[in-house]
Motif scaffolding. Structure first.
Motif, short mmCIF file in Angstrom:
data_model
loop_
_atom_site.label_atom_id
_atom_site.label_comp_id
_atom_site.label_asym_id
_atom_site.label_seq_id
_atom_site.Cartn_x
_atom_site.Cartn_y
_atom_site.Cartn_z
N LYS A 86 10.78 3.72 -0.34
CA LYS A 86 9.41 4.16 -0.03
C LYS A 86 8.42 3.91 -1.16
CE LYS A 86 6.77 8.15 1.62
NZ LYS A 86 6.82 9.59 2.01
N LEU A 87 8.85 4.04 -2.40
CA LEU A 87 7.89 4.11 -3.51
C LEU A 87 7.95 2.97 -4.50
CD1 LEU A 87 8.30 7.93 -4.31
CD2 LEU A 87 6.48 6.83 -2.99
N LEU A 88 9.07 2.26 -4.62
CA LEU A 88 9.18 1.24 -5.67
C LEU A 88 8.47 -0.04 -5.26
CD1 LEU A 88 10.52 0.70 -8.46
CD2 LEU A 88 12.34 -0.47 -7.19
N PRO A 89 7.56 -0.55 -6.10
CA PRO A 89 6.90 -1.82 -5.77
C PRO A 89 7.81 -3.00 -6.02
CG PRO A 89 6.20 -1.07 -7.93
CD PRO A 89 7.09 0.02 -7.37
N GLU A 90 7.53 -4.10 -5.37
CA GLU A 90 8.22 -5.35 -5.66
C GLU A 90 7.58 -6.00 -6.88
OE1 GLU A 90 10.69 -7.26 -6.18
OE2 GLU A 90 11.24 -7.25 -4.06
N SER A 91 8.34 -6.81 -7.58
CA SER A 91 7.84 -7.53 -8.74
C SER A 91 6.73 -8.50 -8.34
CB SER A 91 8.98 -8.31 -9.39
OG SER A 91 8.52 -9.43 -10.11
N PRO A 92 5.55 -8.45 -8.98
CA PRO A 92 4.51 -9.43 -8.66
C PRO A 92 4.97 -10.87 -8.88
CG PRO A 92 3.58 -7.62 -9.92
CD PRO A 92 5.07 -7.44 -9.94
N ALA A 144 25.93 11.05 -4.07
CA ALA A 144 24.56 11.56 -4.04
C ALA A 144 23.49 10.47 -4.17
CB ALA A 144 24.37 12.61 -5.13
N PRO A 145 23.70 9.41 -4.98
CA PRO A 145 22.63 8.40 -5.10
C PRO A 145 22.21 7.79 -3.77
CG PRO A 145 24.27 8.09 -6.81
CD PRO A 145 24.78 9.17 -5.92
N ALA A 146 23.16 7.57 -2.85
CA ALA A 146 22.81 6.98 -1.56
C ALA A 146 21.90 7.91 -0.77
CB ALA A 146 24.07 6.66 -0.77
N VAL A 147 22.04 9.21 -0.99
CA VAL A 147 21.26 10.19 -0.25
C VAL A 147 19.91 10.46 -0.91
CG1 VAL A 147 21.24 12.56 0.63
CG2 VAL A 147 23.38 11.27 0.58
N ILE A 148 19.89 10.45 -2.24
CA ILE A 148 18.67 10.83 -2.98
C ILE A 148 17.84 9.63 -3.39
CG2 ILE A 148 17.81 12.00 -5.04
CD1 ILE A 148 20.33 13.76 -4.94
N ALA A 149 18.48 8.67 -4.07
CA ALA A 149 17.72 7.57 -4.68
C ALA A 149 17.29 6.51 -3.69
CB ALA A 149 18.55 6.94 -5.81
N SER A 202 0.81 -1.21 0.00
CA SER A 202 0.00 0.00 0.00
C SER A 202 0.84 1.26 0.00
CB SER A 202 -0.93 0.01 1.22
OG SER A 202 -0.17 0.02 2.41
N ARG A 203 2.13 1.09 0.31
CA ARG A 203 3.01 2.26 0.33
C ARG A 203 3.78 2.42 -0.97
NH1 ARG A 203 6.73 2.33 5.44
NH2 ARG A 203 7.19 4.35 4.51
N VAL A 204 3.58 1.56 -1.90
CA VAL A 204 4.38 1.62 -3.10
C VAL A 204 3.56 1.94 -4.34
CG1 VAL A 204 6.06 0.03 -2.17
CG2 VAL A 204 4.15 -0.89 -3.48
N SER A 205 2.33 2.31 -4.16
CA SER A 205 1.51 2.61 -5.33
C SER A 205 1.13 4.08 -5.33
CB SER A 205 0.24 1.74 -5.32
OG SER A 205 -0.58 2.12 -4.24
N ALA A 206 0.57 4.49 -6.46
CA ALA A 206 0.18 5.89 -6.61
C ALA A 206 -1.13 6.18 -5.89
CB ALA A 206 0.07 6.24 -8.09
N ARG A 212 1.03 4.70 -19.45
CA ARG A 212 0.93 5.55 -18.27
C ARG A 212 1.03 4.73 -16.98
NH1 ARG A 212 -3.89 9.79 -18.18
NH2 ARG A 212 -2.63 10.51 -19.94
N SER A 213 0.54 3.50 -17.00
CA SER A 213 0.54 2.69 -15.79
C SER A 213 1.94 2.30 -15.35
CB SER A 213 -0.32 1.43 -15.98
OG SER A 213 0.24 0.57 -16.96
N VAL A 214 2.91 2.30 -16.28
CA VAL A 214 4.29 1.94 -15.92
C VAL A 214 5.09 3.15 -15.46
CG1 VAL A 214 5.42 2.29 -18.15
CG2 VAL A 214 6.21 0.46 -16.67
N LEU A 215 4.54 4.36 -15.59
CA LEU A 215 5.31 5.58 -15.31
C LEU A 215 5.88 5.65 -13.89
CD1 LEU A 215 3.35 8.37 -17.24
CD2 LEU A 215 5.56 7.34 -17.80
N PRO A 216 5.14 5.28 -12.82
CA PRO A 216 5.76 5.36 -11.49
C PRO A 216 7.01 4.51 -11.36
CG PRO A 216 3.38 5.12 -11.30
CD PRO A 216 3.71 4.89 -12.74
N VAL A 217 6.95 3.27 -11.86
CA VAL A 217 8.12 2.39 -11.81
C VAL A 217 9.21 2.91 -12.73
CG1 VAL A 217 8.95 0.05 -12.31
CG2 VAL A 217 6.74 0.39 -11.19
N LEU A 218 8.82 3.37 -13.92
CA LEU A 218 9.79 3.89 -14.88
C LEU A 218 10.53 5.10 -14.31
CD1 LEU A 218 11.04 3.85 -17.71
CD2 LEU A 218 9.06 5.17 -18.52
#
Length: 447
Positions: free
Chosen positions: A201-207, A190-195, A4-8, A22-28
């Motif tokens: 928080k936002l990336l879903p796991e693979s179904p 920077a990636p460790a701090v930003i990405a 529930s924390r990884v979807s839009a 459009r449905s792939v945009l959050p993951v992309l």
């Protein structure tokens, strides 16, 4: 962390949104950010190498610079193979986070290094993370992308690599002359701090991975939220050591046993080109008589061409097929490399470098896109991991070859070597459909 924390946003149970681009945009978007930092880290070395060679305190020579470039890509080879075969066990999101963290730590080690050996150790550590990140991001976006937009989605993802390369070149042109090359590598932290926080928080796991780990409800929930078909057991990668071994064996099943080595060879040639050019283009152009600023600027220009090429290749491949586009792009890359051997006016050289960038990087990416037509959903992560992993031997050879040629004053032969790699890559990827038909025909022939 629950899905529930990884979807839009919440969706009514059982009602999936349409499976569109459009449905792939959050993951992309999240994978785009991760690969942006990947491209920045890979290109940082080439962007600051002229400054490092001029630093007497470091003691770097052209030969050792090429060897260190190969250490980086050797780490990538190991990272790609490990990521492709551990993702079903640990999950793709944790592996992505680990990959970003590793190459950030490696960049910090490079910034602190006081000798070529320590610098090389930092690049090897960074390579472990960089090698795992790319196949994982590719597998994620291919899983979430609509089937008829796989090549376009892959192309859009890979524009981030070249945007990162342009950022690295900008740092090499501005930060390195002003405050020294070490501060450019500090930017790689920077990636460790930003990405990392965003991915957690936002990336879903693979179904498919969730289903393979027995988490059927979570797999179904993620599929519904992102408009994906509900995964079935046949599409999920088998878990455990036996499952990972079975995934590798599946790459040599009757229908794919001839296509797999051809994809590996095409990836070898493509990555030799990508990492050979990314590491040595500024130094090769400097040796050809161009000034330091112009030589580093060529790296930005070729990455700008790469962004345009990804968008063109993705849309073209969705219409004509990734295999055809990759083969043609390899041939055009070979032609561009041969042109760069000639002494051309500066403006013409910039144009040739930009146009070569259009073809060079997307030729390799379309090899990745072609794997989607060769392997099924259950073998996709392992297939991509091995295509990128075995192909990393080309990434190991490219920087070493450039260093060996530079050490002997034969820099111009580097462009000839790149042209040969382009032609061999074109032949390998062009034969993949024929190999697939041959495998299918033999599999269907009664014993």
């Amino acid at each position: 962390m629950t899905s529930s924390r990884v979807s839009a946003g919440p969706q009514p149970p059982g009602r999936a949104p349409a499976h569109t681009f459009r449905s792939v945009l959050p993951v992309l978007a999240l994978c785009w950010l991760a690969v942006f930092f990947d491209g920045m880290d890979v290109n940082i070395y080439g962007a600051v190498m002229p400054h490092m060679l001029d630093d007497p305190g470091l003691g770097l020579t052209p030969a050792s610079a090429g060897t260190i470039g190969s250490w980086t890509t050797f780490g990538m080879l190991i990272g790609a193979l490990l990521a492709g075969n551990l993702t079903d066990w640990l999950g793709r999101r944790p592996m992505l986070v680990a990959s970003v963290t590793l190459f950030s730590l490696g960049s910090a080690g490079c910034a602190l290094a006081m000798s070529p050996g320590l610098f090389g150790a930092g690049r090897f550590l960074a390579g472990l993370g960089l090698g795992g990140l790319m196949p994982l991001c590719l597998a994620m976006v291919l899983e979430f992308a609509p089937p008829r937009r796989a090549a376009l989605t892959t192309g859009v993802l890979m524009t981030s690599y070249h945007a990162g390369g342009m950022a690295a070149t900008g740092l090499g042109l501005t930060v390195a002359p002003a405050v020294g090359w070490r501060w450019v590598f500090w930017a790689g932290v920077a990636p460790a701090v930003i990405a990392v926080p965003l991915l957690l928080k936002l990336l879903p796991e693979s179904p498919g991975v969730l289903l393979a780990r027995g988490q059927r409800e979570r797999a179904r929930e993620v599929a519904v939220r992102y408009g994906l078909p509900e995964p079935t057991p046949v599409e999920a990668p088998a878990g455990g050591a036996k499952g990972r071994l079975a995934a590798v064996r599946a790459l040599f099943a009757p229908g794919t046993r001839w296509s797999t080595p051809l994809l590996w060879l095409a990836s070898f040639c493509g990555l030799l080109l990508v990492y050979g050019v990314s590491t040595w283009l500024p130094q090769l152009m400097r040796a050809s008589g161009y000034g330091l600023t112009s030589s580093v600027s060529f790296l930005m220009v070729i990455n700008a061409g790469g962004i345009v090429g990804m968008l063109i290749a993705g849309r073209t491949a969705d219409r004509f097929g990734a295999v055809r586009v990759s083969a043609l792009w390899f041939v055009l890359t070979a032609a561009g490399a041969l042109l760069l051997r000639e002494q051309l006016p500066l403006g013409v050289t910039y144009a040739v470098v930009a146009i070569t960038g259009v073809w060079l990087f997307s030729a390799q990416v379309m090899v990745y896109a072609a794997t989607d037509t060769v392997y099924g959903a259950g073998e996709r992560a392992a297939g991509l991991g091995w295509v990128t992993g075995v192909g990393r031997t080309g990434a190991v050879l490219g920087p070493w070859l450039g260093g060996a040629l530079a050490a002997n004053g034969n820099e111009s032969w580097g462009f000839t070597a790149f042209a040969v790699a382009g032609l061999v890559g074109a032949a390998a990827i062009a034969l993949v459909p024929l190999a697939g038909r041959l495998g299918d025909r033999r599999a269907s022939t009664p014993a």
